[in-house]
Design a protein around this motif. Structure first.
Motif, PDB file in Angstrom:
ATOM      1  N   ILE A 203      60.564  97.994 -50.242  1.00  0.00           N
ATOM      2  CA  ILE A 203      59.633  98.623 -51.183  1.00  0.00           C
ATOM      3  C   ILE A 203      58.340  99.046 -50.493  1.00  0.00           C
ATOM      4  CG2 ILE A 203      58.580  96.419 -51.892  1.00  0.00           C
ATOM      5  CD1 ILE A 203      58.332  97.539 -54.693  1.00  0.00           C
ATOM      6  N   VAL A 204      57.949  98.355 -49.438  1.00  0.00           N
ATOM      7  CA  VAL A 204      56.754  98.709 -48.682  1.00  0.00           C
ATOM      8  C   VAL A 204      57.120  99.591 -47.496  1.00  0.00           C
ATOM      9  CG1 VAL A 204      54.808  97.820 -47.332  1.00  0.00           C
ATOM     10  CG2 VAL A 204      55.552  96.611 -49.386  1.00  0.00           C
ATOM     11  N   GLY A 205      58.247  99.284 -46.855  1.00  0.00           N
ATOM     12  CA  GLY A 205      58.654 100.043 -45.677  1.00  0.00           C
ATOM     13  C   GLY A 205      58.845 101.523 -45.942  1.00  0.00           C
ATOM     14  N   LYS A 206      59.321 101.862 -47.139  1.00  0.00           N
ATOM     15  CA  LYS A 206      59.522 103.292 -47.423  1.00  0.00           C
ATOM     16  C   LYS A 206      58.194 104.016 -47.642  1.00  0.00           C
ATOM     17  CE  LYS A 206      60.474 102.678 -52.383  1.00  0.00           C
ATOM     18  NZ  LYS A 206      61.530 102.807 -53.419  1.00  0.00           N
ATOM     19  N   ILE A 207      57.119 103.243 -47.878  1.00  0.00           N
ATOM     20  CA  ILE A 207      55.783 103.845 -47.981  1.00  0.00           C
ATOM     21  C   ILE A 207      55.149 103.967 -46.604  1.00  0.00           C
ATOM     22  CG2 ILE A 207      53.425 103.516 -48.875  1.00  0.00           C
ATOM     23  CD1 ILE A 207      54.686 102.018 -51.242  1.00  0.00           C
ATOM     24  N   THR A 208      55.274 102.921 -45.800  1.00  0.00           N
ATOM     25  CA  THR A 208      54.611 102.894 -44.493  1.00  0.00           C
ATOM     26  C   THR A 208      55.429 103.562 -43.396  1.00  0.00           C
ATOM     27  OG1 THR A 208      55.558 100.762 -43.815  1.00  0.00           O
ATOM     28  CG2 THR A 208      53.546 100.709 -45.151  1.00  0.00           C
ATOM     29  N   GLY A 209      56.746 103.702 -43.632  1.00  0.00           N
ATOM     30  CA  GLY A 209      57.601 104.227 -42.576  1.00  0.00           C
ATOM     31  C   GLY A 209      57.846 103.211 -41.467  1.00  0.00           C
ATOM     32  N   GLN A 210      57.565 101.938 -41.746  1.00  0.00           N
ATOM     33  CA  GLN A 210      57.743 100.882 -40.753  1.00  0.00           C
ATOM     34  C   GLN A 210      58.960 100.033 -41.092  1.00  0.00           C
ATOM     35  OE1 GLN A 210      53.649  99.622 -41.660  1.00  0.00           O
ATOM     36  NE2 GLN A 210      53.291  99.496 -39.433  1.00  0.00           N
ATOM     37  N   TYR A 211      59.670  99.613 -40.055  1.00  0.00           N
ATOM     38  CA  TYR A 211      60.822  98.738 -40.214  1.00  0.00           C
ATOM     39  C   TYR A 211      60.431  97.291 -39.943  1.00  0.00           C
ATOM     40  CZ  TYR A 211      65.336  96.597 -39.010  1.00  0.00           C
ATOM     41  OH  TYR A 211      66.423  95.770 -38.931  1.00  0.00           O
ATOM     42  N   LYS A 212      59.561  97.105 -38.976  1.00  0.00           N
ATOM     43  CA  LYS A 212      59.052  95.771 -38.669  1.00  0.00           C
ATOM     44  C   LYS A 212      57.589  95.879 -38.254  1.00  0.00           C
ATOM     45  CE  LYS A 212      61.040  96.028 -34.006  1.00  0.00           C
ATOM     46  NZ  LYS A 212      61.973  95.389 -33.045  1.00  0.00           N
ATOM     47  N   VAL A 213      56.851  94.774 -38.468  1.00  0.00           N
ATOM     48  CA  VAL A 213      55.418  94.739 -38.171  1.00  0.00           C
ATOM     49  C   VAL A 213      55.095  93.413 -37.495  1.00  0.00           C
ATOM     50  CG1 VAL A 213      54.816  96.271 -40.090  1.00  0.00           C
ATOM     51  CG2 VAL A 213      54.878  93.788 -40.455  1.00  0.00           C
ATOM     52  N   PRO A 214      53.958  93.321 -36.773  1.00  0.00           N
ATOM     53  CA  PRO A 214      53.595  92.067 -36.097  1.00  0.00           C
ATOM     54  C   PRO A 214      53.242  90.966 -37.092  1.00  0.00           C
ATOM     55  CG  PRO A 214      52.430  93.950 -35.145  1.00  0.00           C
ATOM     56  CD  PRO A 214      53.045  94.432 -36.413  1.00  0.00           C
ATOM     57  N   PHE A 215      53.674  89.746 -36.773  1.00  0.00           N
ATOM     58  CA  PHE A 215      53.430  88.558 -37.585  1.00  0.00           C
ATOM     59  C   PHE A 215      52.984  87.439 -36.659  1.00  0.00           C
ATOM     60  CE2 PHE A 215      54.471  84.596 -39.659  1.00  0.00           C
ATOM     61  CZ  PHE A 215      54.360  84.820 -41.024  1.00  0.00           C
ATOM     62  N   GLY A 216      51.786  86.899 -36.896  1.00  0.00           N
ATOM     63  CA  GLY A 216      51.332  85.795 -36.061  1.00  0.00           C
ATOM     64  C   GLY A 216      49.841  85.835 -35.806  1.00  0.00           C
ATOM     65  N   ASP A 217      49.426  85.174 -34.744  1.00  0.00           N
ATOM     66  CA  ASP A 217      48.015  85.005 -34.399  1.00  0.00           C
ATOM     67  C   ASP A 217      47.628  86.047 -33.362  1.00  0.00           C
ATOM     68  OD1 ASP A 217      45.447  83.965 -34.131  1.00  0.00           O
ATOM     69  OD2 ASP A 217      46.076  82.485 -32.639  1.00  0.00           O
ATOM     70  N   ALA A 218      47.040  87.127 -33.787  1.00  0.00           N
ATOM     71  CA  ALA A 218      46.673  88.223 -32.895  1.00  0.00           C
ATOM     72  C   ALA A 218      45.305  88.773 -33.292  1.00  0.00           C
ATOM     73  CB  ALA A 218      47.724  89.332 -32.935  1.00  0.00           C
ATOM     74  N   LEU A 219      44.729  89.569 -32.416  1.00  0.00           N
ATOM     75  CA  LEU A 219      43.461  90.240 -32.663  1.00  0.00           C
ATOM     76  C   LEU A 219      43.723  91.725 -32.889  1.00  0.00           C
ATOM     77  CD1 LEU A 219      41.357  88.567 -29.816  1.00  0.00           C
ATOM     78  CD2 LEU A 219      41.831  87.716 -32.128  1.00  0.00           C
ATOM     79  N   ILE A 220      42.799  92.379 -33.555  1.00  0.00           N
ATOM     80  CA  ILE A 220      42.923  93.818 -33.814  1.00  0.00           C
ATOM     81  C   ILE A 220      41.796  94.535 -33.089  1.00  0.00           C
ATOM     82  CG2 ILE A 220      42.868  95.612 -35.586  1.00  0.00           C
ATOM     83  CD1 ILE A 220      44.012  93.545 -37.543  1.00  0.00           C
ATOM     84  N   SER A 221      42.162  95.435 -32.191  1.00  0.00           N
ATOM     85  CA  SER A 221      41.175  96.197 -31.426  1.00  0.00           C
ATOM     86  C   SER A 221      41.092  97.614 -31.962  1.00  0.00           C
ATOM     87  CB  SER A 221      41.558  96.233 -29.944  1.00  0.00           C
ATOM     88  OG  SER A 221      41.349  94.984 -29.337  1.00  0.00           O
ATOM     89  N   THR A 222      39.920  98.002 -32.418  1.00  0.00           N
ATOM     90  CA  THR A 222      39.662  99.398 -32.769  1.00  0.00           C
ATOM     91  C   THR A 222      39.066 100.094 -31.548  1.00  0.00           C
ATOM     92  OG1 THR A 222      37.426  98.954 -33.553  1.00  0.00           O
ATOM     93  CG2 THR A 222      39.219  98.683 -35.140  1.00  0.00           C
ATOM     94  N   ARG A 223      38.679 101.342 -31.691  1.00  0.00           N
ATOM     95  CA  ARG A 223      38.090 102.064 -30.554  1.00  0.00           C
ATOM     96  C   ARG A 223      36.740 101.501 -30.137  1.00  0.00           C
ATOM     97  NH1 ARG A 223      38.910 108.517 -31.808  1.00  0.00           N
ATOM     98  NH2 ARG A 223      41.199 108.509 -32.037  1.00  0.00           N
ATOM     99  N   ASP A 224      36.071 100.776 -31.062  1.00  0.00           N
ATOM    100  CA  ASP A 224      34.701 100.375 -30.771  1.00  0.00           C
ATOM    101  C   ASP A 224      34.434  98.882 -30.889  1.00  0.00           C
ATOM    102  OD1 ASP A 224      35.137 100.410 -33.474  1.00  0.00           O
ATOM    103  OD2 ASP A 224      33.304 101.480 -34.015  1.00  0.00           O
ATOM    104  N   THR A 225      35.401  98.077 -31.360  1.00  0.00           N
ATOM    105  CA  THR A 225      35.129  96.645 -31.504  1.00  0.00           C
ATOM    106  C   THR A 225      36.442  95.886 -31.622  1.00  0.00           C
ATOM    107  OG1 THR A 225      33.812  95.007 -32.705  1.00  0.00           O
ATOM    108  CG2 THR A 225      34.936  96.685 -34.027  1.00  0.00           C
ATOM    109  N   CYS A 226      36.349  94.584 -31.859  1.00  0.00           N
ATOM    110  CA  CYS A 226      37.526  93.723 -31.960  1.00  0.00           C
ATOM    111  C   CYS A 226      37.368  92.804 -33.161  1.00  0.00           C
ATOM    112  CB  CYS A 226      37.700  92.904 -30.680  1.00  0.00           C
ATOM    113  SG  CYS A 226      39.196  91.880 -30.664  1.00  0.00           S
TER     114      CYS A 226
END
Length: 717
Positions: free
Chosen positions: A146-169
Motif C-alpha cells: 500500500i505504501v510501496g506503490k506510492i513511493t515506488g520502493q520495494y525495500k527501505v533501510p531499517f536500523g540505526d543510521a544517520l541521514i546526511s543532507t547536502r548541508d548537515t547531518c
C-alpha cells in the motif's frame, strides 16, 4: 550569514486507536510547519496510533491501519517538499518495533526502531515491542504494498543510521533514549550529527519538566548540537496526561518552547537556527580527540538542503533568540494537568458532564476546584478562537436550538456540566454543609443537598431483623467492628446514591445528549497508600483527578487557588480539621482523619516516597528514618511508626485492585493496575520487625531513648 535553517517540532493531542483523527492532526502539523518556513518536521512517539494502545500493539490490525494512515500522509500534497519524521509501530521479521519513519517527497529515507525501551513505572514497552540491539547497523525492510506503490520502493533501510543532507547531518532519538546514561546523542554527536530529533510520549508528573529540560540542555551543552523535542499532549485514553512542551535547543540554550498544558489539538513550535554555531561550538581539542575515535555510522544520503540557499538570503532572516525556560509551579501543575485531562476525557467519552459528592472536606474541594480550572481553560480557549474547543463546548453545553451559543464565564460552563451533591447524615456538621454549598455557588456548579439517614436506618433494620443484633458506634459503647461497619454503610451508600444521581440528573435537568454523568472520586494518594478509604465507597468512581496527588500538595494547591481564582471560601477548607464525619459528634469527640490513621499526611508522603521511589522495604526504611527523623523521634517511636505504616499498607493493599483510575501525578502512587504491581495478600514482615526490635534495643542501651535526643550524642561501638 552562516547556514540558517528553520526547523519545526510539535505537540499533538493524539488518541489511542483514533487512526483517522490522529492522521488529520499529523497532516495539519505538517501544514503549519511548512507555513512557518520549516524544512524539517518532527512529531511525537507513536503518533499515528497514539502512544497508549497497550495490548492493541499485539494486534495485527494496529500495524495494518498504521500503514494505511502512513500512506495517506506520505501521498498528501501538503506533505511534500519538507522532511517529515513520523512515529508509528512497525512489524519486521515477525517482531514488533516502536519506530520512526522519515520520508521526503514520497520517498522513505529510513525506518529507525527504538533502541532502549521504557519498561518501568507506567510503561510496559517490553511487553509490546522489541528493542533494536544492534547499534550502527542497518538492514532491508520490505515495504508494504500500500505504501510501496506510492513511493515506488520495494525495500527501505531499517536500523540505526544517520541521514546526511547536502548541508548537515540528522540523528534520531526516541523518548527513553534521552534518559539513559549513554544515550545515542553522545556517539551521534561525536560522529558528526548536528541536528538531533526526539519523538517522545512523556507523561506529566509534578516537577518532572525540570528533569526533561535539564537532560536536553545538558546533552547539547556537552557536545553541541540542535535538539528538537516533540511530545504528545493530552489524555490518550488512559490515566496519563502527556504534557507537551515541545522545544528546540541549540548548544544548551532554549530557542523555542511550546505549552505544557493546553487544549490545542495541534501545536507547532518552530525556530530558525544557524548550523555554523554548532560547528564553532565543537572546536575544542578534547572533543576532536573523542570524535576521531568514534566508530562510523551508516549515512543515508538525502539529496536536499535544510538551510536556505545563498540566493534566498533575506536580511531579516535571523536565528531565533535564546529564551529562559518556562516552568509552572507545582500548584499550577495541579490546576492545569488534571483539568486538561478531564476535558479530553469528557469531550471524547460521550458523557454529559461530571458529578461529585461534595463533602465539605479538602479532597472533594480540590477535585471541584480542578473542574473549575477546567472550565476556566475552556472559556480561555473559546476567547482565543480555538475551533475544536468551541465545537466541543457547544455540543456539551448549548441547547440544541442555540447553535451560536458561547460561554463568557467559567461558571456558565460549570453550571451545565458539573454537578455536586452534599450527602448528609446525622453525623454531618453544619460547617461542612455550608462550605459545600458556598463553594458550589462560587464556581457555578449545579448543587443538591440532602440527608439520607432514612436509607441507612432501613439497611440497618434489615440486618437487625435477620440477626437480632443492634450494632453501636464506639462512642456509644460499641466494638471496633461495630463502629467500622456503621461507618462503612454510610460510605458505601454514598457511592450508590452518587451513581443514581449521576444517571438521572441530566434527565431531570433536560440536558441535551441523553448521556449520564461521570462520577469523580476524591481520595488522595496518601489515603490510597494507607488504605484509609472504604472499598466500594465514594472513592469508587469513574475517574479520580487527585488519586496520585499528596495531601501536602493539595493543601498548597488550595491556598494557591484561593488567591489565583479569587475564592475566599477556600480559607475555610484549609483551616478545617480533615474528618470523614462517619461517627457521631459529641462534646468530647470529633472524628479526625490523622487520628484514625495513626500517622500524619506529611509522614505518609515520606513513607510513600521511600517505599516506591527509593525502593525501601520495612528494615531499610526504618534505617533511613533513623537519620531523617532521629532528632524528632526516638528509635522506638520510629520503629512503631514504620511497623504501623507497613501493617496498614499490607492489610489494605487489596483496595488498590479496585481503585478508581487516577490521574497520574506522583511517583509514589500505589495504583495497582499498572504503576505499582504488588501482591494484595501480604505475610507479616516478621523478620524485618525482629531486626528493627533488635536495633531499638541496641540504641536504647546506648542512651537514645527520647525523641529530641541528638544522634551525634549517641556513640555506637
Amino acid at each position: 550569514m552562516g547556514h540558517l535553517v528553520t526547523l519545526a517540532t510539535c505537540s499533538l493531542n493524539q488518541w489511542a486507536l483514533d487512526f483517522e483523527g490522529n492522521c488529520e492532526r499529523i497532516i495539519e502539523s505538517i501544514r503549519k510547519a511548512k507555513a512557518a518556513g520549516a524544512t524539517l518536521r518532527v512529531g511525537p512517539e507513536l503518533e499515528i496510533t497514539g502512544y497508549g494502545c497497550l495490548d492493541a500493539f499485539l494486534e495485527g490490525d494496529t500495524y495494518l491501519h498504521s500503514w494505511e494512515m502512513f500512506a495517506r500522509i506520505i501521498d498528501h500534497p501538503d506533505c511534500q517538499d519538507i522532511v517529515v519524521d513520523v512515529g508509528m509501530p512497525v512489524r519486521h521479521r515477525d517482531c514488533k518495533w516502536n519506530c520512526r519513519v522519515i520520508f521526503y517527497n514520497r520517498k522513505i529515507i529510513l525506518i529507525r526502531p527504538k533502541m532502549w525501551l521504557a519498561n518501568d513505572g507506567n510503561y510496559r514497552e517490553m511487553r509490546h515491542f522489541t528493542p533494536w540491539q544492534r547499534p550502527r547497523e542497518v538492514e532491508d525492510y520490505y515495504l508494504e504494498q500500500i505504501v510501496g506503490k506510492i513511493t515506488g520502493q520495494y525495500k527501505v533501510p531499517f536500523g540505526d543510521a544517520l541521514i546526511s543532507t547536502r548541508d548537515t547531518c540528522l540523528g534520531l532519538e526516541t523518548c527513553e533514549e534521552l534518559f539513559t546514561p549513554n544515550g545515542p546523542h553522545i556517539p551521534y554527536g561525536l560522529a558528526g550529527v548536528e541536528i538531533f530529533s526526539n519523538s517522545s510520549g512523556s507523561h506529566h508528573e509534578l516537577r518532572k519538566l525540570d528533569t526533561r529540560i535539564n537532560l536536553i540542555t545538558q546533552a547539547t551543552k556537552l557536545s553541541g548540537g540542535i535538539y528538537l523535542y516533540a511530545n504528545q499532549q493530552g489524555c490518550d485514553g488512559d490515566r496519563l496526561y502527556y504534557d507537551g512542551c515541545a522545544m528546540i535547543v541549540v548548544n544548551g540554550n532554549i530557542v523555542a518552547q511550546g505549552s505544557q498544558f493546553s487544549l490545542n489539538d495541534v501545536e507547532v513550535v518552530t525556530a530558525t537556527v544557524d548550523i555554523e554555531e554548532v560547528r564553532t561550538y565543537r572546536s575544542s581539542a578534547s572533543r576532536g580527540m573523542q570524535a576521531s575515535m568514534q566508530s562510523p555510522y551508516v549515512r543515508l544520503d538525502l539529496d536536499t538542503r535544510l538551510s536556505r540557499r545563498d540566493e534566498d538570503a533575506d536580511p531579516g532572516y535571523a536565528p531565533s533568540e535564546t529564551l529562559k525556560p518556562r516552568y509552572h509551579v507545582p500548584e499550577e501543575e495541579i490546576a492545569l494537568g488534571p483539568a486538561c485531562w478531564l476535558w479530553d476525557y469528557l469531550r471524547r467519552s460521550g458523557a454529559a458532564g461530571y458529578f461529585i459528592p461534595l463533602s465539605g472536606g479538602i479532597d472533594s474541594c480540590a477535585t471541584s476546584i480542578i473542574v473549575h480550572s477546567m472550565c476556566r481553560e475552556v472559556v480561555k480557549a473559546v476567547q482565543e478562537g480555538n475551533e475544536q474547543v468551541i465545537k466541543d463546548v457547544r455540543r456539551l453545553c448549548a441547547e440544541p436550538a442555540d447553535s451560536t451559543w458561547l460561554p463568557t464565564t467559567s461558571q456558565e460552563v460549570c453550571n451545565r456540566i458539573f454537578h455536586t451533591s452534599y450527602m448528609g447524615t446525622q453525623n454531618s456538621s453544619k460547617e461542612t454543609r455550608d462550605r459545600a454549598k458556598v463553594l458550589a455557588a462560587e464556581i457555578g456548579a449545579y448543587h443538591t443537598d440532602f440527608n439520607f439517614d432514612t436509607v441507612i436506618t432501613a439497611m440497618m433494620n434489615v440486618f437487625t431483623i435477620v440477626t437480632n443484633f443492634q450494632p453501636k458506634f464506639k462512642v456509644h459503647g460499641g466494638t471496633r467492628a461495630e463502629n467500622q461497619a456503621l461507618q462503612n454503610i454510610q460510605a458505601r451508600l454514598r457511592m450508590v446514591l452518587s451513581y443514581l444521581f449521576a444517571s438521572l440528573l441530566p434527565t431531570v435537568r433536560q440536558r441535551p445528549g441523553g448521556g449520564g454523568l461521570l462520577v469523580l472520586g476524591s481520595s488522595n494518594v496518601d489515603e490510597c497508600l494507607r488504605g484509609y478509604l472504604t472499598k466500594y465507597d465514594a472513592s469508587s468512581a469513574d475517574l479520580n483527578p487527585i488519586g496520585s496527588i499528596s495531601k501536602v500538595d493539595l493543601k498548597k494547591f488550595i491556598a494557591w487557588a484561593r488567591d489565583s481564582f479569587d475564592l475566599p471560601i477556600l480559607d475555610d477548607f484549609l483551616t478545617a480539621t480533615p474528618t470523614a464525619e462517619l461517627e457521631p459528634i459529641t462534646a468530647t469527640y470529633v472524628q479526625s482523619d490523622e487520628a484514625d490513621m495513626g500517622v500524619t499526611y506529611a509522614e505518609l508522603s515520606v513513607f510513600g516516597y521511600l517505599r516506591k521511589v527509593a525502593k525501601l522495604g520495612p528494615w531499610s526504611m526504618y534505617e533511613r528514618l533513623l537519620h531523617m527523623w532521629g532528632n524528632e523521634y526516638s528509635p522506638r517511636e520510629i520503629y512503631e511508626k514504620t511497623r504501623h505504616f507497613f501493617y496498614n499498607y499490607s492489610i489494605n493493599r487489596h483496595k488498590m485492585t479496585v481503585l478508581t483510575p487516577s490521574y497520574h501525578a506522583e511517583q509514589y502512587s500505589p495504583e495497582d493496575n499498572r504503576h505499582d504491581l504488588r501482591q494484595f495478600l501480604y505475610p507479616s514482615f516478621s523478620w524485618a520487625y525482629k531486626k528493627m526490635e533488635d536495633s531499638v534495643q541496641y540504641w536504647e542501651s546506648k542512651g537514645w531513648t527520647t525523641g529530641k535526643a541528638q544522634k551525634k550524642s549517641v556513640k555506637a561501638d
